[in-house]
Design a protein around this motif. Structure first.
Motif, PDB file in Angstrom:
ATOM      1  N   LYS A  25      54.024  28.915  27.323  1.00 50.20           N
ATOM      2  CA  LYS A  25      53.839  29.489  25.981  1.00 50.20           C
ATOM      3  C   LYS A  25      52.391  29.994  25.828  1.00 50.20           C
ATOM      4  N   PHE A  26      51.460  29.192  26.317  1.00 51.10           N
ATOM      5  CA  PHE A  26      50.051  29.587  26.269  1.00 51.10           C
ATOM      6  C   PHE A  26      49.846  30.868  27.080  1.00 51.10           C
ATOM      7  N   CYS A  27      50.476  30.926  28.259  1.00 52.39           N
ATOM      8  CA  CYS A  27      50.333  32.111  29.138  1.00 52.39           C
ATOM      9  C   CYS A  27      50.772  33.379  28.406  1.00 52.39           C
ATOM     10  N   GLU A  30      48.799  33.277  24.285  1.00 49.99           N
ATOM     11  CA  GLU A  30      47.344  33.165  24.139  1.00 49.99           C
ATOM     12  C   GLU A  30      46.608  33.930  25.239  1.00 49.99           C
ATOM     13  N   CYS A  31      47.069  33.759  26.435  1.00 50.93           N
ATOM     14  CA  CYS A  31      46.343  34.330  27.574  1.00 50.93           C
ATOM     15  C   CYS A  31      46.744  35.778  27.856  1.00 50.93           C
ATOM     16  N   ASN A  32      47.945  36.145  27.428  1.00 54.84           N
ATOM     17  CA  ASN A  32      48.457  37.492  27.728  1.00 54.84           C
ATOM     18  C   ASN A  32      48.514  37.775  29.227  1.00 54.84           C
ATOM     19  N   ALA A  33      48.889  36.737  29.964  1.00 54.18           N
ATOM     20  CA  ALA A  33      49.155  36.882  31.409  1.00 54.18           C
ATOM     21  C   ALA A  33      47.969  37.475  32.166  1.00 54.18           C
ATOM     22  N   TYR A  34      46.806  36.916  31.917  1.00 54.35           N
ATOM     23  CA  TYR A  34      45.581  37.425  32.565  1.00 54.35           C
ATOM     24  C   TYR A  34      45.727  37.503  34.080  1.00 54.35           C
ATOM     25  N   CYS A  35      46.308  36.449  34.680  1.00 57.03           N
ATOM     26  CA  CYS A  35      46.343  36.383  36.153  1.00 57.03           C
ATOM     27  C   CYS A  35      47.289  37.414  36.756  1.00 57.03           C
ATOM     28  N   CYS A  36      48.149  38.022  35.948  1.00 58.57           N
ATOM     29  CA  CYS A  36      49.051  39.071  36.448  1.00 58.57           C
ATOM     30  C   CYS A  36      48.466  40.455  36.171  1.00 58.57           C
ATOM     31  N   PHE A 107      50.290  28.999  41.496  1.00 59.77           N
ATOM     32  CA  PHE A 107      49.246  29.213  40.481  1.00 59.77           C
ATOM     33  C   PHE A 107      49.611  28.508  39.181  1.00 59.77           C
ATOM     34  N   PRO A 108      48.670  27.890  38.465  1.00 56.32           N
ATOM     35  CA  PRO A 108      47.238  27.806  38.738  1.00 56.32           C
ATOM     36  C   PRO A 108      46.810  26.442  39.264  1.00 56.32           C
ATOM     37  N   ILE A 109      47.791  25.570  39.569  1.00 53.23           N
ATOM     38  CA  ILE A 109      47.412  24.222  40.011  1.00 53.23           C
ATOM     39  C   ILE A 109      48.130  23.912  41.318  1.00 53.23           C
ATOM     40  N   LYS A 120      39.854  28.542  38.856  1.00 52.10           N
ATOM     41  CA  LYS A 120      38.793  28.791  37.868  1.00 52.10           C
ATOM     42  C   LYS A 120      39.076  30.055  37.064  1.00 52.10           C
ATOM     43  N   ARG A 121      40.038  30.842  37.516  1.00 50.24           N
ATOM     44  CA  ARG A 121      40.410  32.073  36.799  1.00 50.24           C
ATOM     45  C   ARG A 121      41.413  31.790  35.690  1.00 50.24           C
ATOM     46  N   CYS A 122      41.942  30.571  35.636  1.00 45.95           N
ATOM     47  CA  CYS A 122      43.036  30.286  34.695  1.00 45.95           C
ATOM     48  C   CYS A 122      42.492  29.830  33.346  1.00 45.95           C
ATOM     49  N   LEU A 123      42.880  30.539  32.303  1.00 50.10           N
ATOM     50  CA  LEU A 123      42.395  30.197  30.962  1.00 50.10           C
ATOM     51  C   LEU A 123      42.935  28.849  30.489  1.00 50.10           C
ATOM     52  N   ALA A 124      44.157  28.521  30.874  1.00 46.83           N
ATOM     53  CA  ALA A 124      44.721  27.218  30.491  1.00 46.83           C
ATOM     54  C   ALA A 124      43.935  26.099  31.168  1.00 46.83           C
ATOM     55  N   GLY A 125      43.584  26.313  32.424  1.00 46.63           N
ATOM     56  CA  GLY A 125      42.774  25.318  33.137  1.00 46.63           C
ATOM     57  C   GLY A 125      41.411  25.180  32.491  1.00 46.63           C
TER      58      GLY A 125
HETATM   59  S1  SF4 Z   1      45.534  32.754  33.839  1.00 47.77           S
HETATM   60 FE1  SF4 Z   1      46.426  30.699  33.559  1.00 47.77          FE
HETATM   61  S2  SF4 Z   1      46.880  30.616  31.351  1.00 47.77           S
HETATM   62 FE2  SF4 Z   1      46.633  32.774  31.906  1.00 47.77          FE
HETATM   63  S3  SF4 Z   1      48.700  33.514  32.385  1.00 47.77           S
HETATM   64 FE3  SF4 Z   1      47.735  32.884  34.305  1.00 47.77          FE
HETATM   65  S4  SF4 Z   1      48.430  30.748  34.581  1.00 47.77           S
HETATM   66 FE4  SF4 Z   1      48.747  31.281  32.433  1.00 47.77          FE
END
Ligand code: SF4
Ligand code: SF4
Length: 147
Positions: A25-27, A30-36, A107-109, A120-125
């Motif tokens: 849900k956060f991805c 909140e994050c808008n799928a930054y890692c993608c 990803f991310p753990i 370190k790129r993950c906003l949730a982390g």
């Molecule tokens: S960077 Fe982290 S919080 Fe953001 S979409 Fe990717 S896994 Fe989710």
């Protein structure tokens, strides 16, 4: 980033999977799928075909997809108009496909040897949202990197 989790105990895999699932849900919201949207993915030919969803020519032309000397591919995600082609409405449209990239699956753990890695790129982390899962892994004897 860890590749295969074949050697990890089932209960540890469940903790990792729960961590990745529970931040969903956060991805999205909140994050808008930054890692993608930012970074590179190395893909096997099969993973490339799955991930590009028929847009290989377009990505090659833009210079966002390159063939590597070992026969794999490098997908660049950095242009605001060209996130990963499998990203739809801030969700991974191939999430359930077992042929999806190992990097994306982990990803991310991830766990390598006895160590817990959180990107370190993950906003949730970075927002400590993964802490409860990390705490469960630490209880099982895994450690965080020293740096
Ligand atoms: S960077 Fe982290 S919080 Fe953001 S979409 Fe990717 S896994 Fe989710
Ligand atoms: S394959 Fe899915 S998880 Fe991996 S970068 Fe693309 S949209 Fe994100």
């Amino acid at each position: 980033m860890a590749g295969s989790e074949a050697d990890i105990d089932e209960d540890v895999k469940q903790i990792l999977d729960a961590a990745r699932y529970d931040i969903g849900k956060f991805c999205i919201e909140e994050c808008n799928a930054y890692c993608c949207r930012k970074g590179y993915l190395v893909l096997t030919p099969e993973q490339m075909e799955l991930t590009l969803q028929g847009r290989e020519d377009e990505f090659f032309e833009k210079g966002f997809l390159k063939t590597l000397s070992d026969g794999n591919y490098s997908l660049y995600m950095g242009d605001k108009d060209y996130p990963c082609p499998s990203l739809k409405d801030n969700m991974c449209s191939i999430h359930k496909d077992p042929k999806r990239s190992d990097t994306c699956k982990a990803f991310p753990i991830s766990i390598e040897d006895n160590t817990i890695y959180v990107s370190k790129r993950c906003l949730a982390g970075n927002a400590n949202i993964l802490y409860p899962y990390i705490a469960r892994l630490v209880k099982k004897g895994f450690v965080l990197p020293k740096d």
